[in-house]
Motif scaffolding. Structure first.
Motif, short mmCIF file in Angstrom:
data_model
loop_
_atom_site.label_atom_id
_atom_site.label_comp_id
_atom_site.label_asym_id
_atom_site.label_seq_id
_atom_site.Cartn_x
_atom_site.Cartn_y
_atom_site.Cartn_z
N PHE A 1 -14.48 14.69 -13.70
CA PHE A 1 -14.28 14.87 -15.13
C PHE A 1 -12.82 15.06 -15.54
O PHE A 1 -12.55 15.37 -16.70
CB PHE A 1 -15.09 16.06 -15.67
CG PHE A 1 -16.56 15.99 -15.39
CD1 PHE A 1 -17.25 14.80 -15.47
CD2 PHE A 1 -17.26 17.13 -15.04
CE1 PHE A 1 -18.60 14.74 -15.21
CE2 PHE A 1 -18.63 17.08 -14.78
CZ PHE A 1 -19.29 15.88 -14.87
N GLU A 2 -11.86 14.91 -14.63
CA GLU A 2 -10.47 15.18 -15.00
C GLU A 2 -9.54 14.32 -14.14
O GLU A 2 -9.75 14.19 -12.93
CB GLU A 2 -10.15 16.67 -14.79
CG GLU A 2 -8.86 17.12 -15.42
CD GLU A 2 -8.65 18.61 -15.28
OE1 GLU A 2 -7.53 19.08 -15.56
OE2 GLU A 2 -9.60 19.33 -14.86
N ARG A 3 -8.50 13.75 -14.76
CA ARG A 3 -7.54 12.93 -14.02
C ARG A 3 -6.14 13.11 -14.61
O ARG A 3 -5.96 13.14 -15.82
CB ARG A 3 -7.95 11.45 -14.01
CG ARG A 3 -8.20 10.88 -15.38
CD ARG A 3 -8.79 9.47 -15.31
NE ARG A 3 -7.86 8.50 -14.82
CZ ARG A 3 -8.08 7.70 -13.79
NH1 ARG A 3 -9.21 7.75 -13.13
NH2 ARG A 3 -7.18 6.83 -13.38
N ARG A 4 -5.16 13.23 -13.72
CA ARG A 4 -3.75 13.27 -14.13
C ARG A 4 -3.01 12.32 -13.21
O ARG A 4 -2.35 12.73 -12.25
CB ARG A 4 -3.20 14.69 -14.01
CG ARG A 4 -3.75 15.68 -15.00
CD ARG A 4 -3.20 15.43 -16.41
NE ARG A 4 -1.76 15.62 -16.47
CZ ARG A 4 -1.17 16.80 -16.65
NH1 ARG A 4 -1.91 17.91 -16.76
NH2 ARG A 4 0.14 16.88 -16.72
N VAL A 5 -3.13 11.03 -13.45
CA VAL A 5 -2.42 10.00 -12.69
C VAL A 5 -1.87 8.98 -13.68
O VAL A 5 -2.36 8.84 -14.79
CB VAL A 5 -3.34 9.29 -11.66
CG1 VAL A 5 -3.81 10.24 -10.59
CG2 VAL A 5 -4.52 8.63 -12.34
N GLY A 6 -0.86 8.29 -13.23
CA GLY A 6 -0.25 7.25 -14.06
C GLY A 6 0.10 6.05 -13.22
O GLY A 6 -0.13 6.02 -11.99
N PRO A 7 0.68 5.03 -13.84
CA PRO A 7 0.99 3.80 -13.10
C PRO A 7 2.02 3.99 -11.99
O PRO A 7 2.07 3.21 -11.05
CB PRO A 7 1.51 2.86 -14.20
CG PRO A 7 1.93 3.76 -15.33
CD PRO A 7 1.01 4.93 -15.26
N ARG A 8 2.85 5.05 -12.08
CA ARG A 8 3.86 5.28 -11.05
C ARG A 8 3.46 6.35 -10.04
O ARG A 8 4.26 6.74 -9.20
CB ARG A 8 5.18 5.69 -11.72
CG ARG A 8 5.82 4.55 -12.53
CD ARG A 8 7.11 4.98 -13.16
NE ARG A 8 6.91 6.00 -14.18
CZ ARG A 8 7.88 6.57 -14.88
NH1 ARG A 8 9.13 6.23 -14.67
NH2 ARG A 8 7.60 7.50 -15.80
N THR A 9 2.22 6.82 -10.14
CA THR A 9 1.76 7.88 -9.22
C THR A 9 1.59 7.31 -7.81
O THR A 9 0.86 6.34 -7.60
CB THR A 9 0.44 8.48 -9.72
OG1 THR A 9 0.62 8.98 -11.04
CG2 THR A 9 0.00 9.60 -8.79
N ARG A 10 2.25 7.93 -6.84
CA ARG A 10 2.16 7.49 -5.44
C ARG A 10 1.45 8.51 -4.56
O ARG A 10 1.00 8.16 -3.47
CB ARG A 10 3.56 7.23 -4.87
CG ARG A 10 4.28 6.05 -5.51
CD ARG A 10 5.58 5.80 -4.78
NE ARG A 10 5.34 5.53 -3.37
CZ ARG A 10 6.21 5.85 -2.39
NH1 ARG A 10 7.33 6.50 -2.69
NH2 ARG A 10 5.93 5.58 -1.14
N HIS B 1 0.86 -1.19 0.00
CA HIS B 1 0.00 0.00 0.00
C HIS B 1 0.89 1.24 0.00
O HIS B 1 0.99 1.96 1.00
CB HIS B 1 -0.91 0.01 1.23
CG HIS B 1 -1.73 -1.24 1.39
ND1 HIS B 1 -2.70 -1.61 0.50
CD2 HIS B 1 -1.69 -2.21 2.34
CE1 HIS B 1 -3.26 -2.75 0.90
NE2 HIS B 1 -2.65 -3.15 2.01
N PRO B 2 1.50 1.55 -1.13
CA PRO B 2 2.50 2.63 -1.15
C PRO B 2 1.93 4.01 -1.46
O PRO B 2 2.69 4.98 -1.49
CB PRO B 2 3.43 2.18 -2.28
CG PRO B 2 2.51 1.49 -3.25
CD PRO B 2 1.47 0.80 -2.40
N ARG B 3 0.63 4.10 -1.65
CA ARG B 3 0.09 5.36 -2.18
C ARG B 3 -0.50 6.22 -1.06
O ARG B 3 -1.10 5.71 -0.11
CB ARG B 3 -0.99 5.08 -3.23
CG ARG B 3 -1.58 6.29 -3.88
CD ARG B 3 -2.54 5.94 -4.99
NE ARG B 3 -1.86 5.34 -6.12
CZ ARG B 3 -2.45 4.96 -7.25
NH1 ARG B 3 -3.77 5.11 -7.38
NH2 ARG B 3 -1.76 4.43 -8.23
#
Length: 856
Positions: free
Chosen positions: A89-98, A51-53
């Motif tokens: 309605f908006e997202r700025r996350v990726g697979p490495r986002t913590r 659970h690193p996020r």
């Protein structure tokens, strides 16, 4: 990075979290808690590989984007990499986002999809003092997750102005307090001179700009976008100069324009903002704050649906937050556009949203969480039960939950997945089913955002004869025209607010993108009449807003639930017996007016109600009192919920039901009915007299409730008010007394008293005074004592009348009258009335009945 006051306390923050897995952090404005504590958690080693996020919750989209941007910049990364954000309605996350900064509703939906919050090691609830309904719900759900599934989950609650002890007890968390910047902020007060707020705000800005030296940028707090627009127009002369730029900042602006107000500028900035700039957001360079003292708060009546923003005074906590914006980087000043005395009258804190907004979304979330009875949910601060009940009732009408069980239906699950109010999600789903998703999304966007027809803009245009089946259809046509014109103010219809129209267009597109991601549609098939399909979808979304006109062409009507409504003159819905009161609100222009003003309405075909809500339409024979005719009538009634749709006379009426309907109609005015009956009124006065003077006898008060009960018996076998009034009502009252009380009434408060002449004269018991006996003087000869009633406690007040039946003396001491006053009366009157008896000795003289001749 710039050093912030929180930095040396970060090890202490991390230690407290390590020891307790939770913390309540109270840090003054400018301390840096928002941008420094979440990264400290990332770097603390407290988060395991499973659970690193870290999820940081912000109450506003603008603050969420700005916070993520600032943290990413300070950590030298790009948005969407280590740091990102999630908002509606908006997202700025990726697979490495913590580290994810999100609005609170986003986390709620994530919890429902994954109660274990896989991958999330810590949740930070920032600006908790704002007490949004989402933050209250989130903290309660997160506590349950910790207790039942994830005792390792870290919870941190942060705020600058927070009553920390209640949330500390709720979470079992320690409290840590951190000071903010020490830069002083000078407070100035400018009492209102009666001018509109934008005028006073603009004048204060001009005074600052005319100052002898540049004190930095200016932040002006105003209630809403309209006040910002008006203030900006007043500041156009200075905004046209090369050294000053005036920038708006509010939630309706596109993100690019919001970012422009937040970013540094090579010119002196005047930022005109709503309360979204009150917390979390740091606008570098602000040295002067001008505070209008007002904000718009979300509020709702439980009997109505969607929330609306209402203007109100800010709290003292908000005033302190706003002032603190001026002292972030250097000494500053705050100009408050009210008097210092008014500050003492401000509430300490803003009331929590859970006590003032519509709870339909929240209650749907709880049902989806598995809570059968939301009133028993362990709230951080429980809302009033009637708000929960109103929300539950609406959800049942929308088809989102099963009545009685609270189990979420397939439609309810689909509604829950959409980030809009349940009414609007029901509208969008129904539109998809009918193959008119774009129309439905447009209508939902219009109802969720500011009306694109600005205040005072007439939706009928130049022709007063324009009719339409829906005010929304008119707005949809105007929006299409505005889109074709590129929203250019010079090319669009003057009725349109171009910024509001652009916002509606953007939200519509966002809703369509979300709707297209739904895995399955609950219905199928395109409608032959798209507009009619939309109107039906609106009925599904507003099933409790159906209204019936009072007459043909009448703009007023009665809505489901009994509330009176009146169509606004702007409405184009002028035909049809039924209409939908979509936008119904109090009309504050009419003092004492009980009707709701309806600006947006939509026609309803009666057949749709049976088609869409077969269980809510019923046909029955009823017995009702007709006020106009004053009698009970029998009717065959077709109703939708409690709203009568059609009525037809049946002729015959059952006697028992007629009596009950008559009694129900007359009971509210039972007191008037009995007082209008002379015999009953006198009888009640006698009882009232003994109730005052013989309290031990226990006579009833015959208050309105008791009179209403007595009236029920008077209505037996009758069908009209006239029949009741013609009947003898005294027996209905006598039946409510015990036999001993009836005997006392006859003996101690008799209706009449026999006098020495042998005649009986009526006693008056009116008012709170003594009983009155009016009698000719000649009839009392030989009577030596004044009669007394109520077991001798009250002497009768005698009105002694002359031959002309006018009082010659009023006394409650007859013996004294014979002795002292009679002889003067005799002297004055015997020559005027020689045919009447005027004996020298009234003690022994024979009484003379009315009409008697003088004895010689």
């Amino acid at each position: 990075m710039i050093p912030l006051p929180i930095d040396p306390r970060l090890p202490e923050v991390v230690d407290a979290i390590r020891n307790h897995r939770s913390l309540v952090l109270v840090a003054e404005p400018g301390a840096g808690k928002t941008t420094r504590v979440p990264p400290a958690l990332l770097d603390s080693g407290l988060l395991g590989p499973e659970h690193p996020r870290v999820v940081v919750l912000q109450p506003r989209r603008v603050a969420a984007r700005a916070t993520a941007t600032r943290i990413a910049e300070e950590r030298g990364g790009e948005l969407g990499e280590e740091v990102g954000y999630l908002v509606r309605f908006e997202r700025r996350v990726g697979p490495r986002t913590r580290l994810v900064v999100a609005t609170e509703g986003v986390l709620t939906r994530q919890l429902l999809d994954d109660p274990g919050l896989a991958g999330v090691g810590a949740v930070v609830l920032d600006e908790f003092h704002e007490r949004s309904v989402h933050s209250d719900l989130a903290v309660a759900l997160l506590r349950e997750v910790r207790e039942a599934l994830r005792d390792d989950l870290i919870l941190v609650v942060m705020s600058a102005t927070l009553d920390a002890e209640p949330v500390s007890r709720f979470l079992g968390a320690p409290v840590l307090r951190v000071e903010g910047r020490t830069f002083p902020v000078a407070i100035e007060y400018r009492a209102s001179d009666g001018a509109p707020l934008p005028d006073r705000a603009a004048e204060a800005v001009l005074d600052v700009l005319r100052g002898p030296e540049d004190p930095g940028d200016v932040l002006v707090f105003l209630p809403g976008a309209e006040e910002i627009r008006r203030t900006a127009r007043l500041l156009e002369p200075v905004s046209g100069r090369g050294d000053v730029v005036v920038l708006p900042l509010h939630g309706l602006l596109p993100s690019g324009e919001q970012d422009r107000a937040l970013r540094p500028s090579d010119r002196r900035k005047v930022v005109l903002a709503t309360n979204i700039a009150e917390t979390s957001l740091t606008i570098d360079g602000i040295r002067t704050v001008i505070d209008g003292g007002y904000a718009r708060f979300a509020s709702s009546d439980p009997s109505r649906g969607l929330d609306r923003l209402e203007l109100g005074r800010i709290s003292r906590a908000s005033a302190e937050q706003r002032a603190g914006r001026a002292g972030r980087t250097a000494p500053g000043r705050c100009i408050r556009l009210w008097s210092e005395r008014e500050t003492r009258g401000l509430a300490p804190f803003d009331p929590p949203e859970v006590r003032r907004v519509d709870l339909a979304s929240t209650v749907l979330t709880l049902h989806a969480w598995g809570v059968a009875d939301p009133k028993r949910f362990p709230w951080f601060e429980a809302p009033e039960p009637d708000r929960i009940e109103a929300a539950g009732s609406l959800l049942e009408q929308l088809g989102a939950v099963e009545p009685g069980t609270g189990r979420v239906t397939p439609i309810g699950e689909a509604m829950r997945a959409l980030p809009i109010h349940p009414r609007l999600s029901r509208l969008l789903i129904a539109s998809q089913e009918a193959g008119i998703a774009e129309l439905g999304a447009t209508a939902a966007a219009m109802l969720s955002e500011k009306d694109l027809l600005g205040r005072g803009r007439d939706s009928r245009g130049r022709s007063p004869d324009v009719h339409s089946r829906s005010d929304l259809l008119v707005r949809i046509d105007l929006l299409r025209e505005a889109e074709r014109a590129g929203f250019s103010p010079s090319r669009i219809d003057p009725r349109i607010d171009p910024k509001a129209a652009r916002t509606v267009s953007r939200v519509r597109d966002d809703l369509l993108r979300i709707a297209d991601r739904r895995p399955a549609r609950l219905g199928a098939g395109a409608s032959d009449d798209p507009e009619e399909a939309l109107l039906k979808a609106l009925v599904l979304a507003f099933p409790d807003r159906v209204a019936r006109r009072r007459g043909i062409g009448d703009p007023s009507g009665r809505m489901v639930g009994g509330r009176g409504v009146r169509l606004d003159p702007e409405s184009v819905v002028r035909e049809g017996e039924l209409f939908l009161a979509i936008d119904a609100r109090e009309d504050r222009r009419g003092a004492g007016r009980l009707e709701l003003r309806v600006r947006i309405a939509s026609a309803v075909d009666p057949s749709w109600l049976l088609e869409l809500f077969p269980g809510a339409v019923r046909r029955e024979e009823v017995v009702r009192f007709d006020e106009a005719r004053g009698r009970v009538v029998g009717l065959a009634v077709e109703s939708y919920r409690d709203l009568a749709l059609r009525e037809a006379a049946t002729g015959s009426v059952d006697s028992a039901r007629a009596a009950e309907a008559l009694a129900d109609a007359l009971s509210p005015r039972a007191e008037d009915v009995f007082q209008a009956d002379e015999a009953a009124s006198r009888w009640l006065s006698r009882v009232g007299f003994l109730r005052r003077w013989l309290p031990e006898a226990g006579f009833p008060a015959f208050d309105p409730e008791e009179l209403a009960e007595a009236l029920h018996f008077a209505c037996l076998g009758k069908r009209s008010e006239e029949e009741v009034r013609r009947s003898s009502l005294v027996p209905m009252l006598q039946g409510r007394l015990m036999p001993e009380q009836l005997r006392l009434l006859d003996e101690e408060a008799p209706e009449a008293i026999e006098v020495p002449s042998g005649s009986r004269h009526r006693v008056s018991y009116e008012g709170d005074g003594p009983p009155v006996l009016a009698v000719r003087l000649q009839e009392l000869f030989g009577w030596t004592e004044t009669p007394r009633l109520a077991r001798g406690r009250v002497p009768v007040l005698l009105h002694l009348l002359g031959p002309n039946f006018r009082p010659v003396q009023v006394t409650d001491d007859l013996a004294s009258f014979w002795t002292t006053t009679y002889h003067q009366v005799r002297k004055d009157l015997r020559n005027r009335y020689p045919r009447h008896s005027w004996p020298e000795d009234p003690w022994t003289a024979a009484p003379e009945a009315k009409g008697g001749r003088r004895r010689t």
